[in-house]
Write an enzyme that holds these catalytic residues in place. Structure first.
Site, PDB file in Angstrom:
ATOM      1  CG  HIS A 314      28.004  58.374 -43.727  1.00  0.00           C
ATOM      2  ND1 HIS A 314      29.316  58.600 -44.045  1.00  0.00           N
ATOM      3  CD2 HIS A 314      27.394  58.015 -44.877  1.00  0.00           C
ATOM      4  CE1 HIS A 314      29.498  58.377 -45.331  1.00  0.00           C
ATOM      5  NE2 HIS A 314      28.348  58.024 -45.862  1.00  0.00           N
ATOM      6  CG  ASN A 347      29.164  59.160 -49.327  1.00  0.00           C
ATOM      7  OD1 ASN A 347      30.049  58.679 -48.629  1.00  0.00           O
ATOM      8  ND2 ASN A 347      27.993  58.562 -49.469  1.00  0.00           N
TER       9      ASN A 347
END
Length: 403
Positions: A314, A347
């Site tokens: 991530h 993000n």
């Protein structure tokens, strides 16, 4: 008694799938409103009427320049913010209700767009979905995005729904873990996982007393990712797994509860992200990942250590990706897909990892991924706690869509 036990065991075996769960298709979506990162500071300070805060604006500009992000997408526009002065005025009336109402439509539409692409790739009717797992940081009510999404997609009234709120960047790991359990323990189950976020809840004007606000505004973007998870792929129509989900695990680094937090309040959501996080990752990540692989007998499955694995990390921020490389001794390029997604989208919380998987798949299909014949891989990300989430993957034979 023995006969009853035998019968129960037979029923249990009949209920369970024969093989492991696999991701059968994926889809992604972003809003239409795109803001370039090199223009974001001016855009943000203008729409929040904060141009007079010259020092904060200069600090934000440096953050954006060093972020590794080129552009991000948002559901909210300058008009949206202008129509809700309570979103930027801290002295105004509580804004949570208005934020939730605007976000509800945005999240449902984004989730539906990503899910429709995943279902189209999967090749079976939406009505064949038996379970639905939805995760978002952009809601706080029931009925919620799960029921809205089921209606938009035309899922059956009997679909089994699970709704996850405020799992942060680790939401997709929790959702895929639940999907794995559902697929392997319910023969024929097909689980739609949807992770969608709109950053209107934490959106607010810059604050000289809150560096976290600047960090959140410099990093977060809107987006949605979806996946179809199932076991025992069918041959008519042909289901082609992207990868198998071997295991899902979680570990909390001791004494790090202060490092990452999400708090819902009258003025929206506050994200707390300590500057210590990259150092905490460097200090504790390898142990967590080694413990996740050890029960599987995969401590060195590739024969070449950590660099022999495929990595879908991530991309919370550029410093976090740097900390993963440092902690695991990864070669340059192992996190190229994560860095690419961070650059192109920012993000997007839990949805971001679906974008990373899609980018990895694209690179493999075009021969751009080093070690394209990888067998084992790791999905990893961080959540509030500080919590390390790990999913061990195994590649399917051959490249996807190759006939």
């Amino acid at each position: 008694m023995a006969a009853t036990t035998t019968l129960l065991n037979e029923i249990r075996r009949a209920q369970r799938a024969d093989g492991p769960a696999a991701v059968l298709a994926i889809g992604t979506a972003v809003p239409a409103n795109c803001v370039r990162q090199d223009e974001f500071t001016d855009w943000y300070f203008r729409i929040t009427k904060s141009d007079h805060l010259a020092k904060l604006k200069a600090k934000m500009k440096k953050m954006c320049d060093k972020s590794g992000i080129k552009k991000r997408y948002f559901h909210h526009t300058e008009e949206t913010i202008g129509g809700h002065p309570e979103f930027t005025d801290r002295a105004a009336a509580p804004s949570l209700g208005a934020r939730l109402r605007v976000s509800a439509d945005a999240v449902s539409e984004l989730a539906a767009a990503a899910a429709e692409r995943a279902i189209a790739e999967w090749g079976r009717p939406a009505a064949d979905i038996t379970h639905l797992v939805v995760a978002t940081n952009s809601g706080a009510g029931e009925p919620g995005t799960d029921l809205r999404l089921a209606a938009l997609l035309g899922l059956r009234p009997t679909v089994r729904r699970t709704l996850l709120y405020f799992h942060g960047c680790s939401a997709i790991f929790t959702a895929i873990g639940l999907a794995k359990d559902a697929a392997e323990n319910n023969r024929g189950a097909r689980v739609l996982v949807a992770c969608a976020h709109a950053v209107l809840l934490p959106f607010r004007a810059p604050d000289e007393n809150s560096l976290d606000t600047l960090v959140a505004m410099a990093l977060f973007g809107d987006g949605a990712g979806a996946a179809i998870v199932g076991a025992d792929p069918t041959t008519d129509p042909i289901e082609r797994p992207v990868f198998h989900v071997v295991s899902s695990s979680q570990a909390t680094l001791p004494g790090t509860e202060h490092a990452v937090a999400i708090n819902l309040g009258e003025s929206g959501v506050d994200y707390r992200m300590s500057v210590e996080v990259p150092a905490l990752v460097r200090g504790g990540l390898e142990r967590c990942l080694a413990e996740s692989l050890a029960p599987l007998g995969l401590a060195n499955a590739s024969g070449t250590g950590w660099n022999g694995l495929l990595w879908a990390v991530h991309p919370g921020s550029r410093p976090l990706l740097d900390s993963y490389e440092a902690a695991m001794g990864l070669e340059t390029g192992k996190l190229a897909a994560s860095r690419c997604v961070l650059s192109e989208y920012g993000n997007m919380f839990g949805a971001t990892v679906i974008f990373v998987l899609d980018e990895i798949r694209r690179r493999r299909q075009h021969g751009e991924e080093e070690g394209e014949d990888w067998q084992w891989g790791i999905m990893s990300g961080l959540g509030p706690g500080l919590t390390v989430e790990t999913i061990v993957m195994h590649a399917t034979a051959g490249r996807r869509n190759e006939d």
